[in-house]
Motif scaffolding. Structure first.
Motif, PDB file in Angstrom:
ATOM      1  N   ASP A 197      81.814  64.777   9.933  1.00 41.27           N
ATOM      2  CA  ASP A 197      81.903  66.234   9.790  1.00 41.27           C
ATOM      3  C   ASP A 197      82.955  66.867  10.689  1.00 41.27           C
ATOM      4  O   ASP A 197      83.313  68.035  10.481  1.00 41.27           O
ATOM      5  N   SER A 231      77.342  60.931  11.485  1.00 42.20           N
ATOM      6  CA  SER A 231      77.514  62.211  10.780  1.00 42.20           C
ATOM      7  C   SER A 231      78.446  63.149  11.539  1.00 42.20           C
ATOM      8  O   SER A 231      79.240  63.879  10.935  1.00 42.20           O
ATOM      9  N   TRP A 276      70.803  64.681   2.163  1.00 44.26           N
ATOM     10  CA  TRP A 276      72.159  64.617   2.695  1.00 44.26           C
ATOM     11  C   TRP A 276      73.143  65.043   1.614  1.00 44.26           C
ATOM     12  O   TRP A 276      73.126  64.512   0.504  1.00 44.26           O
ATOM     13  N   ARG A 280      80.130  68.108   1.648  1.00 44.40           N
ATOM     14  CA  ARG A 280      80.117  68.479   3.067  1.00 44.40           C
ATOM     15  C   ARG A 280      81.432  69.162   3.448  1.00 44.40           C
ATOM     16  O   ARG A 280      81.452  70.096   4.253  1.00 44.40           O
ATOM     17  N   LYS A 283      81.889  73.195   4.640  1.00 45.69           N
ATOM     18  CA  LYS A 283      82.581  73.677   5.837  1.00 45.69           C
ATOM     19  C   LYS A 283      83.627  74.733   5.471  1.00 45.69           C
ATOM     20  O   LYS A 283      83.756  75.758   6.154  1.00 45.69           O
ATOM     21  N   LYS A 298      73.901  75.531   0.769  1.00 52.14           N
ATOM     22  CA  LYS A 298      73.488  74.126   0.753  1.00 52.14           C
ATOM     23  C   LYS A 298      72.653  73.831  -0.489  1.00 52.14           C
ATOM     24  O   LYS A 298      72.796  72.774  -1.114  1.00 52.14           O
TER      25      LYS A 298
END
Length: 392
Positions: A241, A237, A287, A293, A297, A379
């Motif tokens: 990321d 991960s 997840w 993801r 960010k 999220k």
């Protein structure tokens, strides 16, 4: 990266030079460093503290049970903490003034320095101007006991395929070394390519991730679920990321390849067979998929930029939407989306991607009062989007 994407979007050629310094942290002169700190406003007790921190240190060599005599450390900054890179950045502070005098852009991160310039003249780029800048930088480094490593300094040309095809031969000279454009360049662990497709970087991440997944699979039967998950987050991960905000707008094929890595990690963790559908597994693990993801960010950086928690150069890229006449939407905390020409360049720049994603968020998410609350709401929203769940 924003300037590289936007200038390439306008048809310009970007000349990026990644400077490498030899043993940079070990050659910092203490007296010059303390003088720099004084110029930056560090004085009194604080300056005395740094003087004490740097002085009186000793070193020795131990090999095969034999130990040398103690020797005083008269230069260099101690490494192993955030203070080392911070002091080195302070040491390099005047370098920014030199680069600005040549009207070139730059970024510094500890001993990694990148300078770049954009030009519309692909047949006659300003190579003499760049060489003069490098020569001036080298002279300043020498006077401050730093050495530019010409063998490891890299040159990368960035632009559209059309712009690159029209570019004539380019080379720079440092000392007696001739530097020609590289096909790829690694900067802070991220692989850059001339068209900023990031396909080589994605391939590198996938190769390394599968290597670690195979190693974890060999010992999976010995691990508890929590221990296995910790290993996957540490080795897989974290790689997926790392700097993933730069991957905004990459091709669906590259996104799919990265998603397959995450799917494999989820199957390994939960003992899910390859013929079973993976989406319910990812959802049960809470997840976010790869695309979400990346968006997480970018939006996190956007929130920080809007609340003075990010570098000013990011904040300057975001402008509030100001309608020409009073509208109900004027008070919805939305951002202006600048225009662009190319989907593969301008559309991927933070200045365009951030407002577009920000404006798509529900009002309750955009109006979050603190960073922790924003992260939680964001999220939840992205999770509901990824798995077609109702957003509360």
């Amino acid at each position: 990266m924003v300037l590289l994407l936007t200038s390439a979007d306008s048809g310009a050629l970007n000349i990026l030079l990644l400077l490498d310094l030899s043993a940079a942290f070990d050659t910092v002169d203490h007296s010059i460093l303390l003088q720099r700190l004084g110029q930056l406003g560090v004085e009194g007790t604080a300056l005395d503290w740094f003087t004490s921190y740097l002085s009186g240190r000793q070193q020795f060599i131990s090999l095969s049970g034999h130990t040398s005599s103690l020797s005083p450390v008269t230069q260099g900054v101690p490494q192993g903490s955030v203070l080392g890179p911070l002091l080195f950045i302070c040491y390099l502070f005047p370098l920014g003034h030199i680069i600005r005098k040549f009207n070139m852009d730059f970024h510094c991160y500890a001993d990694d320095t990148q300078i770049y310039i954009s030009t519309k003249s692909t047949q006659n780029p300003p190579l003499t101007h760049i060489n003069t800048c490098i020569s001036t930088i080298k002279t300043w480094l020498t006077h401050n006991f730093l050495k530019l490593n010409s063998d490891k300094t890299e040159l990368l040309l960035i632009g559209t395929k059309s712009t690159l095809s029209k570019t004539g031969p380019i080379s720079l000279t440092i000392d007696d070394s001739t530097i020609t454009p590289s096909p790829l360049a690694r900067n802070l662990g991220f692989i850059l390519d001339p068209t900023l497709s990031f396909v080589p970087h994605v391939s590198s991440v996938i190769k390394t991730s599968y290597f670690h997944l195979r190693n974890i699979a060999r010992i999976r039967h010995c691990l508890s679920p929590s221990a296995a998950e910790n290993l996957i987050h540490a080795f897989i991960s974290s790689r997926l990321d790392y700097c993933n905000s730069l991957l905004t707008g990459i091709t669906s094929h590259s996104l799919h390849r990265l998603q397959m890595v995450q799917n494999s990690a989820a199957r390994l963790l939960t003992h899910t067979r390859s013929r079973e559908h993976i989406t319910p597994v990812l959802q049960s693990l809470h997840w976010l998929p790869i695309k979400e993801r990346i968006n997480f960010k970018v939006l996190l950086l956007t929130f920080k930029a809007l609340h003075s928690l990010a570098p000013p150069y990011l904040t300057d890229l975001l402008l509030p939407l100001r309608p020409t006449r009073t509208l109900r939407s004027a008070a919805t905390n939305t951002l202006f989306i600048p225009s662009s020409k190319l989907k593969t360049f301008g559309d991927r720049a933070f200045s365009r991607t951030a407002p577009r994603l920000w404006n798509s968020l529900p009002q309750t998410v955009r109006d979050s009062p603190t960073l922790p609350i924003f992260k939680s709401r964001l999220k939840t929203f992205l999770f509901s989007q990824a798995y077609n769940l109702p957003y509360p």
